[in-house]
Design an enzyme around this catalytic site. Sequence first.
Site, PDB file in Angstrom:
ATOM      1  N   HIS A 183       0.751  -1.048  -0.121  1.00  0.00           N
ATOM      2  CA  HIS A 183      -0.039   0.654   0.455  1.00  0.00           C
ATOM      3  C   HIS A 183       0.907   1.335  -0.116  1.00  0.00           C
ATOM      4  O   HIS A 183       1.619   1.528   1.092  1.00  0.00           O
ATOM      5  CB  HIS A 183      -1.020  -0.099   1.287  1.00  0.00           C
ATOM      6  CG  HIS A 183      -2.218  -1.244   0.965  1.00  0.00           C
ATOM      7  ND1 HIS A 183      -2.467  -1.803   2.880  1.00  0.00           N
ATOM      8  CD2 HIS A 183      -2.731  -1.346  -0.052  1.00  0.00           C
ATOM      9  CE1 HIS A 183      -3.388  -2.505   1.505  1.00  0.00           C
ATOM     10  NE2 HIS A 183      -3.597  -2.770   0.337  1.00  0.00           N
ATOM     11  N   GLY A 184       0.968   1.804  -1.365  1.00  0.00           N
ATOM     12  CA  GLY A 184       1.061   2.940  -1.508  1.00  0.00           C
ATOM     13  C   GLY A 184       1.461   3.890   0.144  1.00  0.00           C
ATOM     14  O   GLY A 184       2.488   4.857  -0.232  1.00  0.00           O
ATOM     15  N   ASP A 185       0.930   4.634   0.921  1.00  0.00           N
ATOM     16  CA  ASP A 185       0.564   5.538   2.003  1.00  0.00           C
ATOM     17  C   ASP A 185       0.901   4.641   3.323  1.00  0.00           C
ATOM     18  O   ASP A 185       0.708   5.680   4.072  1.00  0.00           O
ATOM     19  CB  ASP A 185      -1.015   5.724   2.022  1.00  0.00           C
ATOM     20  CG  ASP A 185      -1.913   5.079   2.137  1.00  0.00           C
ATOM     21  OD1 ASP A 185      -1.408   3.546   2.039  1.00  0.00           O
ATOM     22  OD2 ASP A 185      -3.084   5.168   2.430  1.00  0.00           O
ATOM     23  N   GLU A 186       1.689   3.739   3.174  1.00  0.00           N
ATOM     24  CA  GLU A 186       2.205   3.003   4.075  1.00  0.00           C
ATOM     25  C   GLU A 186       3.694   3.086   4.069  1.00  0.00           C
ATOM     26  O   GLU A 186       3.995   1.167   3.406  1.00  0.00           O
ATOM     27  CB  GLU A 186       1.099   2.001   4.813  1.00  0.00           C
ATOM     28  CG  GLU A 186      -0.508   1.939   4.812  1.00  0.00           C
ATOM     29  CD  GLU A 186      -1.212   0.243   4.352  1.00  0.00           C
ATOM     30  OE1 GLU A 186      -0.587  -0.531   4.991  1.00  0.00           O
ATOM     31  OE2 GLU A 186      -2.545   1.081   4.675  1.00  0.00           O
ATOM     32  N   ASN A 248      -2.762  -5.691  -2.235  1.00  0.00           N
ATOM     33  CA  ASN A 248      -3.686  -6.522  -1.812  1.00  0.00           C
ATOM     34  C   ASN A 248      -5.023  -6.931  -1.661  1.00  0.00           C
ATOM     35  O   ASN A 248      -5.610  -7.241  -0.556  1.00  0.00           O
ATOM     36  CB  ASN A 248      -2.825  -6.177   0.090  1.00  0.00           C
ATOM     37  CG  ASN A 248      -2.715  -7.445   0.472  1.00  0.00           C
ATOM     38  OD1 ASN A 248      -1.727  -7.829   0.535  1.00  0.00           O
ATOM     39  ND2 ASN A 248      -3.235  -6.700   2.122  1.00  0.00           N
ATOM     40  N   ARG A 249      -6.051  -6.304  -2.594  1.00  0.00           N
ATOM     41  CA  ARG A 249      -6.298  -7.599  -3.226  1.00  0.00           C
ATOM     42  C   ARG A 249      -6.680  -8.049  -4.199  1.00  0.00           C
ATOM     43  O   ARG A 249      -7.530  -8.257  -4.965  1.00  0.00           O
ATOM     44  CB  ARG A 249      -8.256  -6.686  -2.614  1.00  0.00           C
ATOM     45  CG  ARG A 249      -8.229  -5.550  -1.847  1.00  0.00           C
ATOM     46  CD  ARG A 249      -8.474  -6.304  -0.310  1.00  0.00           C
ATOM     47  NE  ARG A 249      -8.856  -5.246   1.101  1.00  0.00           N
ATOM     48  CZ  ARG A 249      -7.838  -5.268   1.670  1.00  0.00           C
ATOM     49  NH1 ARG A 249      -6.218  -5.391   1.504  1.00  0.00           N
ATOM     50  NH2 ARG A 249      -7.873  -5.003   2.580  1.00  0.00           N
ATOM     51  N   HIS A 288       2.792  -3.335   6.419  1.00  0.00           N
ATOM     52  CA  HIS A 288       1.964  -2.260   6.626  1.00  0.00           C
ATOM     53  C   HIS A 288       2.269  -1.425   7.564  1.00  0.00           C
ATOM     54  O   HIS A 288       3.151  -1.756   8.513  1.00  0.00           O
ATOM     55  CB  HIS A 288       0.638  -2.939   6.719  1.00  0.00           C
ATOM     56  CG  HIS A 288      -0.168  -4.257   5.474  1.00  0.00           C
ATOM     57  ND1 HIS A 288      -0.302  -3.702   4.139  1.00  0.00           N
ATOM     58  CD2 HIS A 288       1.209  -5.046   5.065  1.00  0.00           C
ATOM     59  CE1 HIS A 288      -0.502  -5.052   3.498  1.00  0.00           C
ATOM     60  NE2 HIS A 288       0.676  -5.780   3.895  1.00  0.00           N
ATOM     61  N   TYR A 349     -10.985  -8.827  10.176  1.00  0.00           N
ATOM     62  CA  TYR A 349     -11.720  -8.164   8.726  1.00  0.00           C
ATOM     63  C   TYR A 349     -11.773  -9.200   7.513  1.00  0.00           C
ATOM     64  O   TYR A 349     -10.117  -9.622   7.967  1.00  0.00           O
ATOM     65  CB  TYR A 349     -11.893  -6.226   8.902  1.00  0.00           C
ATOM     66  CG  TYR A 349     -10.826  -6.410   7.740  1.00  0.00           C
ATOM     67  CD1 TYR A 349     -10.932  -5.723   6.507  1.00  0.00           C
ATOM     68  CD2 TYR A 349      -9.031  -6.472   8.662  1.00  0.00           C
ATOM     69  CE1 TYR A 349      -9.662  -5.492   5.647  1.00  0.00           C
ATOM     70  CE2 TYR A 349      -8.890  -6.046   8.231  1.00  0.00           C
ATOM     71  CZ  TYR A 349      -9.000  -5.501   6.831  1.00  0.00           C
ATOM     72  OH  TYR A 349      -7.479  -4.783   6.286  1.00  0.00           O
ATOM     73  N   GLU A 371       1.564  -5.112  10.875  1.00  0.00           N
ATOM     74  CA  GLU A 371       1.345  -3.760  10.678  1.00  0.00           C
ATOM     75  C   GLU A 371       2.023  -3.243  12.457  1.00  0.00           C
ATOM     76  O   GLU A 371       1.936  -3.894  13.132  1.00  0.00           O
ATOM     77  CB  GLU A 371      -0.342  -3.941  11.353  1.00  0.00           C
ATOM     78  CG  GLU A 371      -1.163  -4.025  10.832  1.00  0.00           C
ATOM     79  CD  GLU A 371      -1.815  -3.465   9.425  1.00  0.00           C
ATOM     80  OE1 GLU A 371      -1.170  -2.321   9.230  1.00  0.00           O
ATOM     81  OE2 GLU A 371      -2.700  -4.504   8.490  1.00  0.00           O
TER      82      GLU A 371
END
Length: 484
Positions: A183-186, A248-249, A288, A349, A371
């Site tokens: 994820h580019g923003d993480e 990641n989906r 992440h 989730y 994370e």
Amino acid sequence: MLKYFALVLLLALVTPSFSYINDDFVEELIARVDLSRQPEALSLLAKHRFSMDHHPKKDKREVEVYGSQEEMNRLKSLGFDFELVESEVRNTHAALFSEQKATRELRSTTPLSPLADQPAYYSTQKINDFFQDITLTRCPNISKQFSIGRSVQGRELWGVEFSDNPGVNEPLEPEFKFVANIHGDEVVGRMLVLYYADLLCTHYGLNTELGRRITNLVETTHIYLLPSMNPDGFERATRSNAHGSDLNRDFPDQFISNRNTPTGRQPETQAMMTWTSTHNFVLSASYHGGAVVANYPYDGNSNSRSGVYTPSPDDQVYKDLAIRYSNLHTTMHSSNEFTNGITNGAEWYVLYGGMQDWNYLWYGCLELTLEVSQDKYPRPETLPRYWSQNMEAMLSYNELVNTMGVRGVVTDKNTGLPLPASITFSGNFHKVSSDRENGDYYKLLTAGSYQVTASSSGYVSQTQLVTIPENQTQQVRLDFQLEI
């Protein structure tokens, strides 16, 4: 299929490099969904395969959904109540690189070291420069730079391998990987992986306790470090890639399709699939941000129900891996949100198309989703703190690939040649495969006794008993010699 993957990888490696493509990117919007008025929203969002944030807010009353305008229209058409919100991450990103433009220090000239006066985030070009410095100047005998492919906009997906014989497939030396920034923003994980590369290079060969650990690790393992799977997203501080897709989906999923094919997937996903298929990875972790927790499979289940514990066949092993990382992290284990700082993915989730389930189901590689920061895009001066929190956990986790479970070699009894074999275990564990070239296999197991069966086409299967001791410090060796 393996030949197809290998051809794709070869073409990627031999194709001349080119300048970044200045294509327009798909604008990413963020919708905040109120769960208090829509109690079934989490399950429905998963069922319809929306890209949700890593977790609902701590009070479980709202969740953020990422996507294009088309996805927002689809969200509305399905009856979800939401509001569009600004990205705090992109605002932080814009402020940081406004400072960079003024000071010319944040990414272009600052040393990598987490102890530097001005720690900084590294661009794709700076990662390339850093890896070249390691592989050509600082540690040329134990490292090798590689690229697994290119992003939508043409940025290289750079990585570095550490080994006493980098680039050589050696028997009884397991393969391990750290991957970040899917994820580019993480962005914290992106820098942790670079710091880890610096750690291995700096301390290899030193006669200190840390130096001896790292030297032993490098000389017995092939370690692959990929700091960014989504460099386009990093440049714009978006969760998705330049096509607006959540990577990641985007992987094959057992609850969606049983076809393990890269066809129709994003370039970055295809590159990861192709690369993974040409290796025999044993253990892995993906970094992440947005929480602090060690997440383990399964991420999905058959009815899209979040909050339902959905174990894999290797559930106890996964819990042990997650606990080990969490306990060695300086704060993760003391989480107020997650017991012992760990969680089953689906119980947290549900999501589909995730990389950790794919690694496990199709290749037998055990992967955690780690994370490591509540703040997805913290200021660079805080990076030394994150490194301090994770360094020992990263190193010890890497060492488990040699110290936990069982390993061995499968050969033809008459010729002594290695065999491609399927290795199964009593107790409903997921099978693993031996390396086609060397015949070696690896399986991480907790303490206990197991019946282990090696099977190869055209040969009589063989079963042996293995006992894994408590407090194991070295993998048990269990070889198989099969007869026709």
